[in-house]
Motif scaffolding. Structure first.
Motif, PDB file in Angstrom:
ATOM      1  N   ASP A 104      88.392  -1.264 -82.605  1.00  0.00           N
ATOM      2  CA  ASP A 104      88.109  -0.119 -81.728  1.00  0.00           C
ATOM      3  C   ASP A 104      89.371   0.722 -81.622  1.00  0.00           C
ATOM      4  O   ASP A 104      90.290   0.401 -80.864  1.00  0.00           O
ATOM      5  CB  ASP A 104      87.658  -0.608 -80.348  1.00  0.00           C
ATOM      6  CG  ASP A 104      87.196   0.531 -79.457  1.00  0.00           C
ATOM      7  OD1 ASP A 104      87.234   1.692 -79.913  1.00  0.00           O
ATOM      8  OD2 ASP A 104      86.804   0.265 -78.309  1.00  0.00           O
ATOM      9  N   ILE A 105      89.414   1.808 -82.375  1.00  0.00           N
ATOM     10  CA  ILE A 105      90.616   2.636 -82.437  1.00  0.00           C
ATOM     11  C   ILE A 105      90.853   3.414 -81.140  1.00  0.00           C
ATOM     12  O   ILE A 105      91.958   3.882 -80.865  1.00  0.00           O
ATOM     13  CB  ILE A 105      90.528   3.589 -83.649  1.00  0.00           C
ATOM     14  CG1 ILE A 105      91.926   4.125 -84.002  1.00  0.00           C
ATOM     15  CG2 ILE A 105      89.555   4.716 -83.378  1.00  0.00           C
ATOM     16  CD1 ILE A 105      91.956   4.897 -85.293  1.00  0.00           C
ATOM     17  N   ASN A 106      89.803   3.580 -80.332  1.00  0.00           N
ATOM     18  CA  ASN A 106      89.941   4.325 -79.070  1.00  0.00           C
ATOM     19  C   ASN A 106      90.413   3.452 -77.914  1.00  0.00           C
ATOM     20  O   ASN A 106      90.707   3.957 -76.839  1.00  0.00           O
ATOM     21  CB  ASN A 106      88.592   4.964 -78.688  1.00  0.00           C
ATOM     22  CG  ASN A 106      88.291   6.201 -79.508  1.00  0.00           C
ATOM     23  OD1 ASN A 106      89.163   7.022 -79.726  1.00  0.00           O
ATOM     24  ND2 ASN A 106      87.058   6.304 -79.982  1.00  0.00           N
ATOM     25  N   ARG A 107      90.487   2.158 -78.139  1.00  0.00           N
ATOM     26  CA  ARG A 107      90.761   1.242 -77.029  1.00  0.00           C
ATOM     27  C   ARG A 107      92.153   1.443 -76.430  1.00  0.00           C
ATOM     28  O   ARG A 107      92.307   1.538 -75.218  1.00  0.00           O
ATOM     29  CB  ARG A 107      90.614  -0.198 -77.525  1.00  0.00           C
ATOM     30  CG  ARG A 107      90.687  -1.220 -76.414  1.00  0.00           C
ATOM     31  CD  ARG A 107      90.348  -2.603 -76.928  1.00  0.00           C
ATOM     32  NE  ARG A 107      90.412  -3.587 -75.875  1.00  0.00           N
ATOM     33  CZ  ARG A 107      90.151  -4.867 -76.041  1.00  0.00           C
ATOM     34  NH1 ARG A 107      89.815  -5.311 -77.239  1.00  0.00           N
ATOM     35  NH2 ARG A 107      90.232  -5.709 -75.028  1.00  0.00           N
ATOM     36  N   LEU A 108      93.168   1.522 -77.263  1.00  0.00           N
ATOM     37  CA  LEU A 108      94.524   1.716 -76.754  1.00  0.00           C
ATOM     38  C   LEU A 108      94.674   3.058 -76.044  1.00  0.00           C
ATOM     39  O   LEU A 108      95.350   3.167 -75.024  1.00  0.00           O
ATOM     40  CB  LEU A 108      95.536   1.607 -77.893  1.00  0.00           C
ATOM     41  CG  LEU A 108      95.834   0.195 -78.415  1.00  0.00           C
ATOM     42  CD1 LEU A 108      96.793   0.265 -79.593  1.00  0.00           C
ATOM     43  CD2 LEU A 108      96.412  -0.664 -77.305  1.00  0.00           C
ATOM     44  N   GLY A 109      94.034   4.099 -76.589  1.00  0.00           N
ATOM     45  CA  GLY A 109      94.094   5.411 -75.965  1.00  0.00           C
ATOM     46  C   GLY A 109      93.513   5.403 -74.566  1.00  0.00           C
ATOM     47  O   GLY A 109      94.057   6.030 -73.641  1.00  0.00           O
ATOM     48  N   ALA A 110      92.419   4.670 -74.390  1.00  0.00           N
ATOM     49  CA  ALA A 110      91.805   4.577 -73.058  1.00  0.00           C
ATOM     50  C   ALA A 110      92.750   3.905 -72.072  1.00  0.00           C
ATOM     51  O   ALA A 110      92.832   4.287 -70.900  1.00  0.00           O
ATOM     52  CB  ALA A 110      90.494   3.805 -73.152  1.00  0.00           C
ATOM     53  N   GLN A 111      93.501   2.902 -72.533  1.00  0.00           N
ATOM     54  CA  GLN A 111      94.449   2.219 -71.659  1.00  0.00           C
ATOM     55  C   GLN A 111      95.604   3.151 -71.262  1.00  0.00           C
ATOM     56  O   GLN A 111      96.103   3.092 -70.140  1.00  0.00           O
ATOM     57  CB  GLN A 111      95.009   0.977 -72.370  1.00  0.00           C
ATOM     58  CG  GLN A 111      93.952  -0.057 -72.729  1.00  0.00           C
ATOM     59  CD  GLN A 111      93.188  -0.545 -71.521  1.00  0.00           C
ATOM     60  OE1 GLN A 111      93.766  -0.781 -70.455  1.00  0.00           O
ATOM     61  NE2 GLN A 111      91.882  -0.685 -71.659  1.00  0.00           N
ATOM     62  N   VAL A 112      96.017   4.011 -72.180  1.00  0.00           N
ATOM     63  CA  VAL A 112      97.094   4.962 -71.883  1.00  0.00           C
ATOM     64  C   VAL A 112      96.652   5.933 -70.797  1.00  0.00           C
ATOM     65  O   VAL A 112      97.395   6.213 -69.842  1.00  0.00           O
ATOM     66  CB  VAL A 112      97.505   5.732 -73.153  1.00  0.00           C
ATOM     67  CG1 VAL A 112      98.444   6.889 -72.792  1.00  0.00           C
ATOM     68  CG2 VAL A 112      98.185   4.801 -74.144  1.00  0.00           C
ATOM     69  N   ILE A 113      95.438   6.456 -70.925  1.00  0.00           N
ATOM     70  CA  ILE A 113      94.936   7.441 -69.968  1.00  0.00           C
ATOM     71  C   ILE A 113      94.863   6.861 -68.566  1.00  0.00           C
ATOM     72  O   ILE A 113      95.288   7.482 -67.583  1.00  0.00           O
ATOM     73  CB  ILE A 113      93.554   7.957 -70.416  1.00  0.00           C
ATOM     74  CG1 ILE A 113      93.686   8.749 -71.718  1.00  0.00           C
ATOM     75  CG2 ILE A 113      92.930   8.833 -69.336  1.00  0.00           C
ATOM     76  CD1 ILE A 113      92.363   9.121 -72.341  1.00  0.00           C
ATOM     77  N   SER A 114      94.316   5.632 -68.443  1.00  0.00           N
ATOM     78  CA  SER A 114      94.228   5.005 -67.125  1.00  0.00           C
ATOM     79  C   SER A 114      95.610   4.599 -66.612  1.00  0.00           C
ATOM     80  O   SER A 114      95.892   4.693 -65.414  1.00  0.00           O
ATOM     81  CB  SER A 114      93.312   3.780 -67.187  1.00  0.00           C
ATOM     82  OG  SER A 114      93.810   2.829 -68.116  1.00  0.00           O
ATOM     83  N   GLY A 115      96.495   4.176 -67.512  1.00  0.00           N
ATOM     84  CA  GLY A 115      97.833   3.774 -67.097  1.00  0.00           C
ATOM     85  C   GLY A 115      98.659   4.921 -66.564  1.00  0.00           C
ATOM     86  O   GLY A 115      99.392   4.771 -65.575  1.00  0.00           O
ATOM     87  N   VAL A 116      98.541   6.071 -67.185  1.00  0.00           N
ATOM     88  CA  VAL A 116      99.289   7.243 -66.724  1.00  0.00           C
ATOM     89  C   VAL A 116      98.787   7.685 -65.353  1.00  0.00           C
ATOM     90  O   VAL A 116      99.532   8.279 -64.570  1.00  0.00           O
ATOM     91  CB  VAL A 116      99.182   8.384 -67.757  1.00  0.00           C
ATOM     92  CG1 VAL A 116      99.773   9.674 -67.205  1.00  0.00           C
ATOM     93  CG2 VAL A 116      99.907   7.994 -69.033  1.00  0.00           C
ATOM     94  N   GLY A 117      97.533   7.369 -65.039  1.00  0.00           N
ATOM     95  CA  GLY A 117      97.008   7.693 -63.714  1.00  0.00           C
ATOM     96  C   GLY A 117      97.819   7.025 -62.617  1.00  0.00           C
ATOM     97  O   GLY A 117      98.111   7.626 -61.582  1.00  0.00           O
ATOM     98  N   PHE A 118      98.221   5.783 -62.831  1.00  0.00           N
ATOM     99  CA  PHE A 118      99.058   5.086 -61.849  1.00  0.00           C
ATOM    100  C   PHE A 118     100.442   5.733 -61.764  1.00  0.00           C
ATOM    101  O   PHE A 118     101.042   5.802 -60.694  1.00  0.00           O
ATOM    102  CB  PHE A 118      99.204   3.610 -62.241  1.00  0.00           C
ATOM    103  CG  PHE A 118      97.962   2.809 -61.992  1.00  0.00           C
ATOM    104  CD1 PHE A 118      97.667   2.346 -60.723  1.00  0.00           C
ATOM    105  CD2 PHE A 118      97.084   2.531 -63.023  1.00  0.00           C
ATOM    106  CE1 PHE A 118      96.517   1.610 -60.480  1.00  0.00           C
ATOM    107  CE2 PHE A 118      95.934   1.792 -62.790  1.00  0.00           C
ATOM    108  CZ  PHE A 118      95.646   1.328 -61.525  1.00  0.00           C
TER     109      PHE A 118
END
Length: 233
Positions: free
Chosen positions: A76-90
């Motif tokens: 899943d190539i989008n998986r890491l990107g999704a983690q970045v987006i939520s992580g930057v929210g914090f």
């Protein structure tokens, strides 16, 4: 109707013009919602809403880019990107502050961090065209919409006041005075002052019928004996 259908077909296509139209529409959505919030003197204004809309548009467009150009890639190539987006929210939460006068600061900075993360993901995957388009819209938002943001706030009929009262009885006098002057009180948050011996403080969101009466109204509050200090937020 045929013109609308052609426009929708163009937007659905993954082309430079189609992507630009998507970003334009996302900007319009953010402006419309932001104006409504700005007119009601809310913390999140035009710039914040537009940046969030642009970031969301960037994410969905990047996801489409990945599905087209990286189809069949194992994992899943989008998986890491999704983690970045939520992580930057914090990370963005750390930039949001509430001042002693109950003002919210840093929302635009937090939104800017988040949208930059979205653009960085697009650049990292090779979607340079989309990242460039997003960057131009972000610059437009921060530079030019700031003027619109300030102008709307200046002419808003609803606004917030920071008030320091002489004593607790002054609050009742303030409310009665507003009713006599036909000034609407939408919110009134009263707190105990941190300074020993000082009367209560309050954040009041009020509304005037005519924007021209706003400076005169604030000056009249300063002349009242039951108010020791007043400031527009």
């Amino acid at each position: 109707m045929s013109y609308i259908s052609q426009m929708l077909d163009l937007v659905h296509e993954f082309t430079i013009l189609g992507i630009i139209i998507r970003f334009v529409f996302a900007t319009i959505v953010g402006i419309v919602v932001g104006i409504d919030r700005e007119m009601k003197n809310r913390a999140a204004g035009i710039k914040t809403h537009v940046l969030v809309c642009l970031g969301a548009c960037m994410v969905s467009t990047t996801s489409q880019y990945v599905s087209i150009y990286f189809a069949g890639t194992p994992g899943d190539i989008n998986r890491l990107g999704a983690q970045v987006i939520s992580g930057v929210g914090f990370l963005g939460v750390g930039t949001i502050l509430i001042t002693g006068k109950n003002q919210v600061r840093g929302l635009t900075t937090a939104a800017g961090l988040w949208v930059c993360a979205c653009v960085g993901l697009a650049a990292g995957i090779g979607f340079i065209e989309g990242a460039t388009i997003a960057l131009l819209f972000i610059i437009f938002t921060l530079k030019f919409l700031n003027i619109v943001d300030n102008r709307i706030h200046m002419y808003a009929k609803d606004f917030e006041l920071y008030i320091e009262f002489e004593n607790t009885k002054s609050i009742r006098m303030f409310i009665d005075d507003m009713h006599k002057k036909e000034i609407s009180i939408y919110e009134l948050n009263v707190n105990k002052s941190d300074i020993k011996g000082q009367g209560p403080v309050a954040i009041a969101r009020v509304g005037v019928s005519n924007i021209k009466d706003r400076p005169t109204f604030i000056d009249s509050l300063r002349d009242n004996e039951y108010i020791s200090y007043v400031e527009e937020l």
